[in-house]
Each structure stands twice: as structure tokens, then as C-alpha cells.
Design an enzyme around this catalytic site. Structure first.
Site, PDB file in Angstrom:
ATOM      1  N   THR A  87       0.688  -0.910  -0.007  1.00 56.68           N
ATOM      2  CA  THR A  87      -0.336  -0.390   0.007  1.00 56.68           C
ATOM      3  C   THR A  87       0.759   1.377  -0.092  1.00 56.68           C
ATOM      4  O   THR A  87       1.908   1.600   0.365  1.00 56.68           O
ATOM      5  CB  THR A  87      -0.903  -0.290   1.178  1.00 56.68           C
ATOM      6  OG1 THR A  87      -1.485  -0.729   1.038  1.00 56.68           O
ATOM      7  CG2 THR A  87      -1.820   1.725   1.009  1.00 56.68           C
TER       8      THR A  87
ATOM      9  N   GLU B  90      -6.877  -5.911   2.983  1.00 57.73           N
ATOM     10  CA  GLU B  90      -6.361  -6.344   2.523  1.00 57.73           C
ATOM     11  C   GLU B  90      -7.883  -7.013   0.940  1.00 57.73           C
ATOM     12  O   GLU B  90      -8.077  -7.926   1.142  1.00 57.73           O
ATOM     13  CB  GLU B  90      -6.770  -8.008   2.704  1.00 57.73           C
ATOM     14  CG  GLU B  90      -6.020  -8.836   3.847  1.00 57.73           C
ATOM     15  CD  GLU B  90      -4.723  -9.007   3.784  1.00 57.73           C
ATOM     16  OE1 GLU B  90      -4.689 -10.055   2.477  1.00 57.73           O
ATOM     17  OE2 GLU B  90      -3.448  -8.674   4.176  1.00 57.73           O
TER      18      GLU B  90
ATOM     19  N   GLY C 159     -26.513  -0.715  25.623  1.00 56.71           N
ATOM     20  CA  GLY C 159     -26.382   0.242  26.730  1.00 56.71           C
ATOM     21  C   GLY C 159     -24.699   0.548  26.970  1.00 56.71           C
ATOM     22  O   GLY C 159     -23.129   0.797  27.184  1.00 56.71           O
TER      23      GLY C 159
END
Length: 404
Positions: free
Chosen positions: A139, A382, A359
Site C-alpha cells: 500500500t 486486504e 448501552g
């Protein structure tokens, strides 16, 4: 036909890794997330135990020998064992799982495309006493989903190549002993210009410029890497010149990168299943113990949790199919893309639903809140959701001569 019965080895590995995840990973998960790192002493202990997140097969922390690989023809189950183990490790803590010593994403390209000398040289280091890591650098700032657009250059010189460029979001990139780096010898050639190199830590011109602070997976190191006139010798060209010259018209470097995803996407999908299962089980326990048994909220929560269990099981079966096809030697690119897309999306939905059900219990400092932050990237790295759909569509339409 695929079997849903675990082999003795698969059952043993599942039980062992679940024990490890429950007793060794869970107790330090929240603290590692808060500190943004896994303690060094813990990593050393784990390395001696031989536990790792192996992206090609779960081998107890030690890569198989060449002779073992040759004998393993009768029935391979390494990929199935790997996804079973990955689910359990992610159930323990995905950030810690990705921090475990081992070759990481850099292992599959070396195993599949490296020369015998490269496999021995780069994989044998993980048999040492000290923890070691490998990494995978594809990347770039302007080349993420479109891997064909990488701009890190590799200029041929006497004795090797000169690399210049930048890589981002590299798992274990700063601590790695070596990194499999993808670069292009000529950007105008597109995919055909791609080459893969193994760049060792300490190589002049190679540096990790920073470790990135992230929303999730904080326990795991993610680095940016810089290559400035970095000389890489010919013997570190993955597969050697023969790999590329023998297929001059084929994008071999790009194929190395894509082949890696076929084995790692099921691992990522299995980890997403493990994260969703962890959130689901934690929430189920709370609902069973604290919700009024006859109240409307109890039945609404039960219905949502039943839906979550269905989604988790469906994603797991798709993941097992992709791993099974890899084990029997059949192409699994479409199955790997499908399970990655389904599991990532499923885990996002399940974790969000669990957070809403809990919550205040799901606020900062609690397990499900951490899992909710951790899981987001499993729908991104990926290959994003959109990329998985593209991979799937191409294979669906290919028999009809339609290019997608």
C-alpha cells in the site's frame, strides 16, 4: 466434498489456541489497547511457546522444512487449520494476534515465489530464541485498493536495484527483520513492471518514518516506510530474475501480490468471525444474566442475538470453503474475496448491534467497545468491500467473455 468434522489435528489446535487466547491474550487485551503496544516480555514468552498467527498454515510457530513440504501431498489441511486458529486468536484480541512474532503477510510470497535459498535465508530466522517479525509492503499513499498503480520505483543498477518511494499502513513494519516490498521497474508498463523485493532492516536508505496512531488494533504496530536511494542486491529480488524473464509478458510481480491475498483473505475473514463471536458471546452473557427474563427488551435482544449467530455461522462456512479449496489445490480467488467481503461486513454489523444492546456497559474501557474499534479495518485491509465485489464480478462474468 468438504467435511464439517474436525480432524484430530484441527481439534487439538483449536483447543490449544482457544486456551491460549482465553488465558494469555484476554487478560492483557484492554491494557495493551490502552498502552498501544504488547509488552516485550510477553512476546518473548509467547515466542518460546511457538504460537504465531501464520498466514499460510498454523505450524506451531516454526516454518516447515523443505522436506516436510514435499511429503505433504496426501491431504493438506494447513489452510483450514490456519483459519481455525486465526478465529480463536482474534477472539482473544485481534491487535495482539497481529503482533505475534512470525513472518506475517510476508511469509506467503516468500513461500510461493522465493528461491530455495531465499526461503531458507529469510524464514529460518523465525526459529531463533528472540522474537522476529516479517512484513508485507504494498500500500502507498496513492495506491491502496488499486495495487496496479504503485509508484515506488526500482531502478536496475550493477548488482541490484535502487528503490525510491513510500509505503503506508504496514503491519509490524518498523520492527520487522525484513519486508517484502513491491516496486515497479517502469510505471508505464503497469502490472507488468512490478517486482517484489525482500528489504532487510538496517539497509541504507530504508527507514520507518513513523508508527501510526489508529482508532482500532492499537496494540499492533502499523508503520510508514520510506525508501531513499535504497540499494537492494539481486539476491533479494524475490524469485530471482528468472521468475520475471521466463514470463516476460506476464505481470509476475503483480501476480505474487495477488496470490498472497488468496491465502491471506480467508485468514482476515476468520479473524473477523472471531471478533464478531467475541462480541456476541460477551453480550449474550450480559443479556442472560441482567435482562428481566419476561420483559420486552429481553425478547428483542434475544431475536437480535439469534440473527447475529446466524450471520457468524454463515461467514465462518464461507471462510472454511475458501481455505478448503486452497488445501485441495484448487483456485480460490473468488471464494477468498467472497468470504472476506461477507465476514468483514458481518463483523461490523454484529459489533455495532452488541454495542447498542449493552448501552453504558459498552462504553470506553470495556471489551465490546474495543472490538467495535478493532473490527472496522477488517472491512478495509486486504482489499475493501468494493474490491472484493470487483474480484467476484470478474470471475462470474469471465466465462461469458465480459470484462468487468
Amino acid at each position: 466434498m468438504i467435511s464439517f468434522e474436525f480432524s484430530p489435528q484441527q481439534k487439538q489446535i483449536k483447543e490449544l489456541v482457544h486456551w491460549f487466547a482465553k488465558h494469555e491474550m484476554r487478560p492483557i487485551a484492554l491494557e495493551a489497547d490502552r498502552l498501544g503496544r504488547v509488552p516485550d516480555e510477553w512476546l518473548k514468552k509467547v515466542n518460546k511457546m511457538g504460537i504465531q498467527l501464520n498466514t499460510s498454515s498454523f505450524s506451531g510457530g516454526r516454518p516447515p522444512s523443505h522436506s516436510e513440504g514435499k511429503k505433504e501431498k496426501k491431504e493438506r489441511e494447513g489452510n483450514r487449520v490456519a483459519v481455525i486458529a486465526a478465529e480463536e486468536l482474534a477472539w482473544g484480541c485481534p491487535g495482539i494476534a497481529l503482533s505475534l512474532p512470525g513472518p506475517g503477510l510476508g511469509g506467503p510470497p516468500i513461500q510461493s515465489s522465493g528461491t530455495p535459498e531465499q526461503k531458507q535465508r529469510f524464514l529460518s530466522i523465525f526459529m531463533k530464541e528472540e522474537p522476529r517479525w516479517g512484513a508485507y509492503a504494498l500500500t502507498e499513499p496513492e495506491a491502496g485498493s488499486d495495487a496496479s498503480g504503485i509508484r515506488t520505483t526500482a531502478r536496475k543498477v550493477d548488482g541490484g536495484y535502487i528503490l525510491n518511494g513510500q509505503k503506508i499502513f504496514i503491519t509490524n513494519g518498523a520492527r520487522a527483520s525484513w519486508v517484502v516490498v513491491f516496486a515497479t521497474v517502469d510505471p508505464t508498463l503497469g502490472r507488468a513492471g512490478h517486482r517484489a523485493f525482500v528489504v532487510e532492516k538496517g539497509t541504507p536508505g530504508f527507514s520507518a518514518t513513523r508508527v501510526v496512531h489508529k482508532m482500532g488494533l492499537r496494540a499492533n504496530e502499523t508503520a510508514e516506510l520510506l525508501f531513499e536511494d535504497c540499494f537492494v542486491p539481486n539476491e533479494n529480488l524475490l524469485g530471482g530474475e528468472e521468475l520475471y524473464s521466463a514470463n516476460a509478458n506476464q505481470p509476475s510481480g503483480f501476480q505474487v501480490a495477488m496470490k498472497t491475498f488468496d491465502s491471506t483473505r480467508p485468514i482476515v475473514a476468520a479473524m473477523a468471525v472471531g471478533i464478531a463471536r467475541a462480541a456476541y458471546e460477551y453480550t449474550l452473557d450480559i443479556v442472560r444474566s441482567e435482562y428481566p427474563k419476561q420483559g420486552r427488551l429481553y425478547y428483542e435482544a434475544a431475536a437480535l442475538l439469534a440473527e447475529a449467530e446466524q450471520e457468524i455461522n454463515a461467514a465462518r462456512l464461507l471462510t472454511w470453503e475458501a481455505a478448503w479449496k486452497a488445501d485441495i489445490g484448487e483456485p480460490n480467488a473468488m471464494e477468498a474475496a467472497v468470504c472476506k467481503a461477507v465476514a468483514g461486513n458481518m463483523a461490523l454489523h454484529v459489533c455495532a448491534m452488541c454495542l447498542e444492546l449493552l448501552g453504558p456497559v459498552g462504553l470506553d474501557g470495556h471489551l465490546v467497545e474495543k472490538l467495535y474499534r478493532d473490527v472496522k479495518v477488517f472491512d478495509i485491509f486486504e482489499g475493501t468491500q468494493q474490491i472484493q465485489r470487483l474480484v467476484t464480478a470478474r470471475r462470474l462474468y469471465a466465462p461469458y467473455g465480459v470484462h468487468v
